[in-house]
Design a protein around this motif. Structure first.
Motif, short mmCIF file in Angstrom:
data_model
loop_
_atom_site.label_atom_id
_atom_site.label_comp_id
_atom_site.label_asym_id
_atom_site.label_seq_id
_atom_site.Cartn_x
_atom_site.Cartn_y
_atom_site.Cartn_z
N ASP A 84 0.84 -1.20 0.00
CA ASP A 84 0.00 0.00 0.00
C ASP A 84 0.87 1.25 0.00
O ASP A 84 0.58 2.24 -0.68
CB ASP A 84 -0.92 -0.02 1.24
N ARG A 91 2.31 1.82 -3.52
CA ARG A 91 1.34 2.29 -4.52
C ARG A 91 0.94 3.73 -4.24
O ARG A 91 0.75 4.53 -5.18
CB ARG A 91 0.10 1.38 -4.51
N GLN A 108 1.29 7.07 -6.81
CA GLN A 108 0.19 7.96 -7.12
C GLN A 108 0.51 9.40 -6.75
O GLN A 108 0.06 10.34 -7.41
CB GLN A 108 -1.07 7.49 -6.36
N TYR A 132 6.84 3.68 -11.73
CA TYR A 132 6.62 2.35 -11.17
C TYR A 132 7.58 2.16 -10.02
O TYR A 132 8.59 2.86 -9.88
CB TYR A 132 6.82 1.24 -12.22
N THR A 174 4.13 -2.32 -9.24
CA THR A 174 3.02 -1.38 -9.37
C THR A 174 2.62 -1.15 -10.81
O THR A 174 1.47 -0.80 -11.10
CB THR A 174 3.38 -0.04 -8.72
#
Length: 967
Positions: free
Chosen positions: A81, A84, A88, A95, A109
């Motif tokens: 988590d 990722r 974002q 990646y 990712t």
């Protein structure tokens, strides 16, 4: 009108210079600014990459700590988590990959489907192997990435790596934008520079235009004045304006004004001179025309004088020569014969000299041509001695001929011109040498002659040395000039035109040589000249094989003259004799009487004119001496004629072995020695002792009885060859032309063919081609028999298939040698006709001497068959008595080819019958007819004279034999 004015030139030059300079400066400025912009762009790109790396490094450090904690607490979902969320939150981060050391991806990712898979791309493998933090740039699927690789350790042990991939697209876009901005700035800068340059060019052009106009205006003014001056307006000097009196243009204007004034003065003078020149030209032209007319008249008078003198001189000379020829054909004593022969030779020589003097203008024009014929050097020297011997004897002079042993006798050249040069030089030597002096004529190979000899040419050196009055250096300088003598008193004392040496020099030059003179006052003179001669295709080797026969044989030379004695010794030594020489007859007798019986003297060369005891008396004493164990062969050497020697021998009952007339030549000496060792009576010709290499030869016996086909159109030549070969034991058939020969060969067997070349109906060449075209005759020997002796004829014969080549008059030895080489040896039956002829006894049918015919040579040509020679002479009289009429008729009709064919046939017969003078006249006539522009009636006259002499001799032979009852 000036096409390109100085104004335009200055304007173009200066404007061009300004433009070039400004363009160069603009280019330099642009390049400098571009370099500055490029460097700024590079700095910005470097700065942006540095910022990206810093951000990536910070983010990598933070995430790697979180990953380590998550792995340690075995809470990978929390780690996933966090990773990722990081992707974002950062737009540049594309990646994140958490990959174990084995290559297995736990978190991916960008491509979740690859999680828990082993990654095998080269970037994956590279990242798995890193042990420390690393940054790697690569391109994948057309997209650029910057990857931060952070090693992960758990409990101080390597676990794997954390990979953060940042996309470089945004960075590249910023770089492109920066580059476009830089290019835009450069374009604006160039525009400003070009505008600035254009402004400067315009300003410079205006300045140049102003300066050029100021400089060119006075020059254009001067140009206009120069044009007016060129048109003859000399008043322009008054219109010259000094625009810049202190400058260069002012100086030019002043000089131009002075030049205009000087030109006006010169033109006025020239105009005055032109008015008087026309009259001078008229007067001079009249004088030149008068001089030309006088020169033409003088030349015409000269030609008329030469023509008149030619007629007036030739008329009595022809009478002298003709009457002498007629007198020689009457009954004469030996002394009268000798006198008239010398008169004839002298008359012909005088006529030749007169012709040369009358043709001197032709020599000056370079139109005199030399003959190229075969001749014998000994004959030239003998003729020279015949002409000059008596004259030298009258003054008590000794003429000696010294010919080197390596000088060949057979040459190709112009014997008449060579004899004329020698006669002139020897005549001068005799003329200018006082009582009791010496004249030596030496012939030797010139320096470098060996090199020329290899090219079928030979360079000979002739020298004429006297003990006369000599010459000074000044006299030698003008010696070879026309109509010049050494001293004016020379003409009064010795006579002469002064033309002889000039002609000699021209002739020597034409013979490829040079003439020089060495002389001292009171010591005599030596004239030396060289000349190039050709050599026959085959140099005679008639006595080379016999040299060894005389090796070690003792010979004695008796001569009171040291030079002649030494020359005779050299000749004998070249034949390998063991030579001793003495100067008196008494010494010779004593030497012979004291000679060892085991090694006696076998040969004596005895001069006739010896002191105290002459040569004849010495020879008689030797022949009758009882104290001389071995009587040697004695050969008399003398300046007397052969008839005198024969008369003395008969009157005193001497048994001499030979005689040699001075000058003595190597070939004549060799022949006399050979004959002395083979016979005793040199006065008579013994046919039975004719020496032939083929006689008694075993190889000749092996081919006797062979069948020969003789192809010959001339009946006399047929008889000569037929009877000669039959005497040697051959069976001979005759064909009169090539066609008949081919027919006989097809029907009858022959061992060999003797083929003439020039025949009617079909010549020898065509007949040979036909014979060789038939396979059964491919091995049939064919021997060419022709009067042609040229190399190209020989090569042509061999090329078409002939096997041998012999020239006319036929040398029996050479012909037999060819037959021995070509005919297959086998046992054959000798024809009965040959045996019958061989048994016939020789009958004295021929006199000792016939004018125009060499009896001894003729007998040699027919192998000593006196009957055959007698019959052939009668046939010649029958077949060629009208030769002059026939030749004249051919020439009158313009049929030169028929005349040449007739003369060629007659020449072959004359050669076989030893009519040497007639053969030479025919050859001269043939050569001239091949060059019609050189034809002269005197050649036909010489031919007619030689023919008449031979016919009259044969006529006397017929009358004599008729009285004796000989058929």
């Amino acid at each position: 009108m000036v096409k390109r004015s100085i104004f335009r030139k200055l304007l173009v030059t200066m404007v061009g210079l300004i433009i070039a300079l400004l363009m160069l400066l603009t280019f330099i400025q642009i390049e400098f600014q571009k370099d500055v912009f490029e460097k700024e762009l590079e700095k910005r790109i470097t700065l942006m990459k540095g910022r990206l790396i810093d951000r990536g490094q910070i983010l990598s450090d933070n995430l790697s700590g979180q990953v380590k904690n998550g792995i340690a607490s075995v809470n990978l979902s929390l780690v996933a988590d966090q990773l990722r969320n990081a992707v974002q939150e950062n737009k540049e981060l594309r990646y994140i990959i958490l990959m174990q050391a084995s290559g297995r991806a736990y978190i991916h990712t960008l491509k979740p489907q690859l999680e828990m898979e082993v990654l095998s791309e080269k970037e994956d493998l590279f990242a798995a192997g890193q042990k420390a933090a690393t940054v790697n740039e690569y391109v994948s699927n057309g997209e650029s990435f910057m990857e931060f690789i952070m090693p992960i350790q758990v409990s101080a042990r390597p676990w794997g790596v954390l990979r953060l991939g940042f996309s470089l697209d945004l960075l590249n876009q910023e770089i492109v934008n920066s580059r476009e901005e830089s290019i835009s700035q450069i374009g604006e800068m160039i525009t400003r520079l070009l505008i600035t340059a254009a402004i400067f060019i315009l300003i410079g052009a205006c300045i140049v235009l102003f300066v050029s106009e100021r400089l060119s205006r006075p020059l254009m003014h001067l140009t206009q004045l120069a044009n007016e001056l060129a048109q003859g307006n000399f008043a322009v000097s008054d219109n010259v304006k000094k625009i810049h009196p202190d400058g260069e243009i002012g100086a030019l204007t002043t000089a131009f004004s002075q030049m205009a004034r000087n030109l006006k003065i010169s033109y006025d003078k020239l105009e005055e001179y032109s008015r008087t020149l026309e009259q001078k030209v008229i007067n001079r032209t009249s004088e030149l025309a008068e001089a030309r007319d006088q020169a033409i008249a003088a030349d015409k008078s000269k030609s008329e004088f030469l023509s008149m003198m030619s007629h007036e001189i030739r008329t009595p000379m022809n009478a002298i020569i003709g009457m002498t020829r007629l007198a020689l054909q009457t009954d004469l004593t030996a002394k009268q014969q000798d006198y008239l022969t010398k008169v004839q030779i002298s008359s012909r020589a005088l006529l030749g000299i007169i012709n040369d003097i009358l043709d001197f203008s032709k020599i000056e024009a370079g139109k005199l041509e030399l003959e190229t014929i075969a001749f014998n050097l000994d004959d030239v020297l003998n003729d020279l001695f015949s002409l000059m011997g008596d004259k030298a004897e009258e003054k008590g002079l000794k003429i000696r001929f010294i010919t080197a042993d390596d000088v060949p006798s057979d040459l190709i050249g112009d014997p008449l011109r060579l004899g004329q040069v020698l006669l002139n030089l020897v005549n001068n030597a005799v003329k200018f040498t006082s009582q009791g002096g010496d004249v030596d004529i030496k012939i030797a190979l010139a320096e470098g002659a060996e090199q020329a000899k290899r090219a079928d040419q030979i360079r000979l050196e002739f020298s004429v040395k006297d003990t006369g009055i000599g010459l000074t250096t000044e006299q030698i300088g003008g010696l070879f000039q026309s109509f010049n003598q050494a001293d004016k008193s020379t003409t009064r004392k010795y006579g002469g035109t002064g033309l002889g040496l000039a002609i000699c020099k021209r002739m020597v030059d034409m013979m490829g040589g040079a003439i020089t003179v060495n002389s001292e006052i009171g010591q005599g003179s030596t004239f030396i000249f060289t000349a190039i001669f050709g050599q026959p295709y085959e140099v005679s080797q008639k006595y080379s094989a016999s040299h060894d026969a005389f090796r070690g044989v003792k010979a004695l030379v008796v001569d009171s003259d040291e030079t002649s004695r030494n020359a005779l010794c050299l000749h004998l030594e070249s034949l390998f004799f063991q030579v001793t020489s003495v100067s008196t007859g008494e010494q010779a007798i004593q030497l012979l009487e004291n000679a060892c019986a085991e090694d006696p003297y076998r040969l004596v060369l005895m001069d006739w004119n010896l002191p105290k005891m002459d040569g004849i008396s010495v020879a008689r004493h030797i022949k009758n001496s009882l104290e001389i164990v071995c009587i040697p062969h004695i050969i008399i050497v003398t300046t007397h004629s052969r008839e005198d020697v024969v008369h003395v021998q008969r009157s005193k009952d001497l048994n001499l072995d030979g005689f040699l007339a001075k000058p003595v030549h190597a070939s004549a000496l060799f022949s006399a020695v050979v004959e002395a060792f083979n016979q005793n009576d040199f006065d008579e010709y013994p046919p039975s002792r004719v020496r032939r290499p083929g006689a008694g030869n075993e190889k000749l016996h092996q081919i006797k009885g062979a069948k020969l086909l003789l192809v010959e159109d001339n009946h006399i030549n047929q008889q000569i060859a037929k009877e000669t070969l039959e005497q040697e034991g051959f069976e001979v058939s005759i064909a009169s032309d090539g066609r008949a020969a081919v027919q006989k060969i097809r029907t009858c067997y022959f061992d060999a063919v003797l083929m003439d070349l020039e025949m009617p109906i079909m010549d020898g060449y065509e007949a040979t081609r036909i014979i060789r075209s038939e396979a059964q005759f491919s091995d049939l020997p064919i021997i060419a028999m022709t009067a042609h002796a040229m190399n190209d004829v020989r090569e042509k014969c061999l090329h078409i298939g002939m096997n041998g080549y012999v020239t006319k008059p036929i040398d029996v030895d050479e012909l037999l040698a060819n037959l021995i080489d070509l005919i297959k040896p086998e046992l054959r039956k000798t024809p009965a006709s040959c045996l019958a002829k061989a048994s016939q006894q020789r009958t004295a049918l021929l006199p000792e001497c016939l004018p125009g015919i060499d009896i001894q040579q003729g007998l040699k040509n027919v192998v000593g068959n006196e009957r055959l020679l007698h019959d052939l002479l009668l046939k010649f009289h029958q077949g060629f008595s009208d030769a002059q009429i026939r030749v004249d008729a051919f020439l009158q009709a313009g049929d030169v080819d028929s005349a040449l064919r007739f003369l060629h046939a007659m020449k072959g017969v004359a050669a076989n019958l030893a009519m040497s003078e007639l053969k030479v006249c025919i050859e001269a006539l043939e050569q001239t007819l091949n060059k019609p522009w050189e034809y002269g009636p005197e050649l036909l006259t010489d031919f007619a004279s030689a023919q008449s002499r031979v016919l009259e001799s044969v006529g006397q032979l017929r009358s004599s034999n008729g009285c004796n009852g000989v058929a």
